[in-house]
Motif scaffolding. Structure first.
Motif, mmCIF file in Angstrom:
data_model
loop_
_atom_site.group_PDB
_atom_site.id
_atom_site.type_symbol
_atom_site.label_atom_id
_atom_site.label_comp_id
_atom_site.label_asym_id
_atom_site.label_seq_id
_atom_site.Cartn_x
_atom_site.Cartn_y
_atom_site.Cartn_z
ATOM 1 N N ASP A 48 0.827 -1.209 0.000
ATOM 2 C CA ASP A 48 0.000 0.000 0.000
ATOM 3 C C ASP A 48 0.861 1.259 0.000
ATOM 4 O OD1 ASP A 48 -2.672 1.312 0.330
ATOM 5 O OD2 ASP A 48 -1.727 2.010 2.172
ATOM 6 N N ALA A 49 1.948 1.262 0.777
ATOM 7 C CA ALA A 49 2.819 2.436 0.834
ATOM 8 C C ALA A 49 3.467 2.701 -0.521
ATOM 9 C CB ALA A 49 3.891 2.238 1.904
ATOM 10 N N LEU A 50 3.832 1.655 -1.242
ATOM 11 C CA LEU A 50 4.406 1.825 -2.582
ATOM 12 C C LEU A 50 3.364 2.354 -3.557
ATOM 13 C CD1 LEU A 50 6.585 -1.393 -2.729
ATOM 14 C CD2 LEU A 50 7.447 0.940 -2.962
ATOM 15 N N ALA A 51 2.119 1.911 -3.424
ATOM 16 C CA ALA A 51 1.049 2.385 -4.312
ATOM 17 C C ALA A 51 0.759 3.856 -4.087
ATOM 18 C CB ALA A 51 -0.218 1.561 -4.084
ATOM 19 N N ARG A 52 0.957 4.340 -2.868
ATOM 20 C CA ARG A 52 0.633 5.721 -2.527
ATOM 21 C C ARG A 52 1.782 6.693 -2.787
ATOM 22 N NH1 ARG A 52 -0.010 6.580 2.719
ATOM 23 N NH2 ARG A 52 0.786 4.577 3.428
ATOM 24 N N ARG A 53 2.922 6.166 -3.198
ATOM 25 C CA ARG A 53 4.070 7.058 -3.412
ATOM 26 C C ARG A 53 3.926 7.777 -4.747
ATOM 27 N NH1 ARG A 53 9.669 6.764 -0.693
ATOM 28 N NH2 ARG A 53 10.360 8.837 -1.294
ATOM 29 N N LEU A 54 3.737 9.089 -4.713
ATOM 30 C CA LEU A 54 3.550 9.873 -5.925
ATOM 31 C C LEU A 54 4.787 9.782 -6.802
ATOM 32 C CD1 LEU A 54 1.847 13.070 -4.446
ATOM 33 C CD2 LEU A 54 0.761 11.127 -5.578
#
Length: 315
Positions: A48-54
């Motif tokens: 999830d953190a990787l998906a949210r990284r702009l």
């Protein structure tokens, strides 16, 4: 700039009481039959953190490094913000949406089966969590600028912890990456012990909502693994039309050495997958994945749940 840890602690004392340290293990940490389940929870948080990284992350790897006394977990997903600090220090305080699989909620509490004081080092945040819900500042950890690191000191009295975590890491395998869309590599290393590396190649789009995925695995003492999968994907919708991730079916593909032709190979172990394998076996000979609703410890999928029945229809 770090969050106001003292303010969060004061708020959580009012919310959960000052006795949470005593009753927390009974309510949170001891709810898992398989104690190494926390490894999947940390992978879900990283996905999830990787998906949210702009703009995307430079690295899409997750690493686990186990010493005799500590487990270090690192990834380059979006750094922590105030909401993440509050979420990881809360109970069932997840801020994730329908399509997110691992923002912080009760799942992270599974780390407490092995540690009493986890540390988080991410962006401007460097803190430990005491009594499950109380953040306290700790010295800044030497790490890469875009790296999030979890430090889990193992409980000294838990003599079987180290060996148990080693076995949990060994069970991961390259197939752990099959249904993920962000993490491309998982590496683990035991100091003075074994190591493993699993890599997912770039998916090849071969048709509408159809892609070919190649998985590679290396582990000391075992033959190298290469698996090819054909994935069929369908965007799942809630009854009111909101997007809720994807339901997918995956077939194992093998190429004949002589003819060069591909054929579908039955999968002997075919559990229902909710991003990662569950204990529910489908006995279908291929893999089915979807954002099914699981029990809080993610060890089962209630078959009579209305959402699960709807999602089965979507599949």
């Amino acid at each position: 700039m770090a969050s106001d840890y003292a303010s969060i602690r004061t708020e959580n004392e009012l919310r959960y009481g000052t006795d949470i340290g005593r009753i927390g293990r009974m309510l949170l940490a001891d709810r898992y039959d398989d104690r190494t389940h926390f490894i999947y929870e940390l992978l879900q948080n990283a996905e999830d953190a990787l998906a949210r990284r702009l703009g995307g992350a430079n690295s899409r790897a997750v690493s686990f490094t186990l010493s005799a006394t500590t487990l270090r977990v690192a990834h380059c997903g979006l750094p922590f913000d105030d909401k993440d600090v509050g979420g990881i220090c809360g109970i069932a305080e997840s801020t994730k949406g329908l399509s997110a699989i691992g923002r912080f909620g009760i799942g992270f509490k599974s780390v407490y089966t092995f540690t009493d004081r986890p540390e988080v080092h991410s962006g401007g945040e460097d803190f430990a969590i005491e009594s499950y819900v109380w953040p306290v500042a700790v010295p800044v950890l030497d790490r890469q600028p875009d790296e999030t690191v979890f430090i889990l000191p193992l409980n000294a009295s838990d003599v079987g912890a180290h060996a148990e975590i080693v076995e949990g890491l060994r069970r991961l395998g390259p197939r752990t990456l099959l249904f993920l869309r962000q993490i491309e590599e998982i590496a683990w290393k035991v100091e003075d012990g074994p190591s493993g590396l699993y890599v997912r190649g770039k998916p090849e789009e071969i048709g509408e909502n159809v892609r070919r995925v190649v998985l590679l695995g290396e582990e000391e003492g075992k033959p190298d693994v290469e698996e090819t999968w054909l994935l069929f994907s369908h965007e799942a919708k809630t009854p009111d039309g909101a997007t809720a991730g994807h339901v997918e079916i995956a077939f194992s593909i093998k190429q004949d050495d002589k003819s060069g032709r591909n054929s579908v190979q039955p999968v002997i172990d075919s559990p229902l997958v909710v991003f990662f394998p569950t204990v529910v076996s489908t006995n279908l000979g291929f893999l089915v994945q979807g954002p099914y609703r699981t029990t809080p410890s993610r060890d089962n999928v209630p078959p009579k749940d209305a959402w699960n029945q709807h999602l089965a229809g979507e599949t």
